[in-house]
Design a protein around this motif. Structure first.
Motif: not given
Length: 150
Positions: A85-87, A119-126
């Motif tokens: 699975k993609l996560v 396969d994609v870096s996590p998105l962190k929103i400030d």
């Protein structure tokens, strides 16, 4: 591919981000289900989704605290197989805290331990996600591209 966007949000920022992600995936013909953690059970992660997009805000200065509605799902992720699975993970937080978006890191690690392909870096929103909508859309497009290529 079918995608589940599962989020936990207290102030509405993570929910807003999840809705933007859904818009981008829908535009890319990825079939999405958007689900608030307050309405979810662990069984939803066992359904036939090829892509899981998890969003969770982070609380706590001394320890990483996941958004309260998401926490039971996180605790149960050990029982879920993400093999094949993609996560993708995202979250909103405040960079003045010691563990900025630590919930995102914790969820990512648990999904990887369960066999997830990330396969994609996590998105962190400030701060306010509305201020970085373009960044959210760009990240969601990368997720959509991975889903279409799978």
């Amino acid at each position: 591919m079918k995608a589940l966007i599962l989020f936990g949000s207290t102030t509405g920022n993570t929910e807003y981000t999840a809705e933007v992600v859904q818009e981008v995936l829908d535009k890319n013909k990825v079939e999405t289900t958007l689900l608030n953690a307050v309405d979810a059970s662990l069984e939803v992660m066992e359904k036939d989704f090829g892509l899981f997009v998890f969003g969770c805000s982070t609380w706590g200065d001394d320890d990483i605290e996941l958004q309260e509605d998401f926490e039971p799902l996180y605790e149960g992720m050990d029982k879920v197989s993400f093999d094949g699975k993609l996560v993708a993970t995202f979250g909103c937080g405040d960079s003045t805290y010691t563990h900025f978006c630590g919930a995102v890191d914790a969820i990512t690690e648990k999904a990887q331990a369960g066999g997830a392909k990330i396969d994609v870096s996590p998105l962190k929103i400030d701060g306010d996600p509305d201020d970085v909508r373009d960044e959210i859309e760009d990240w969601a497009q990368k997720v959509a591209d991975l889903a279409k290529a799978a």
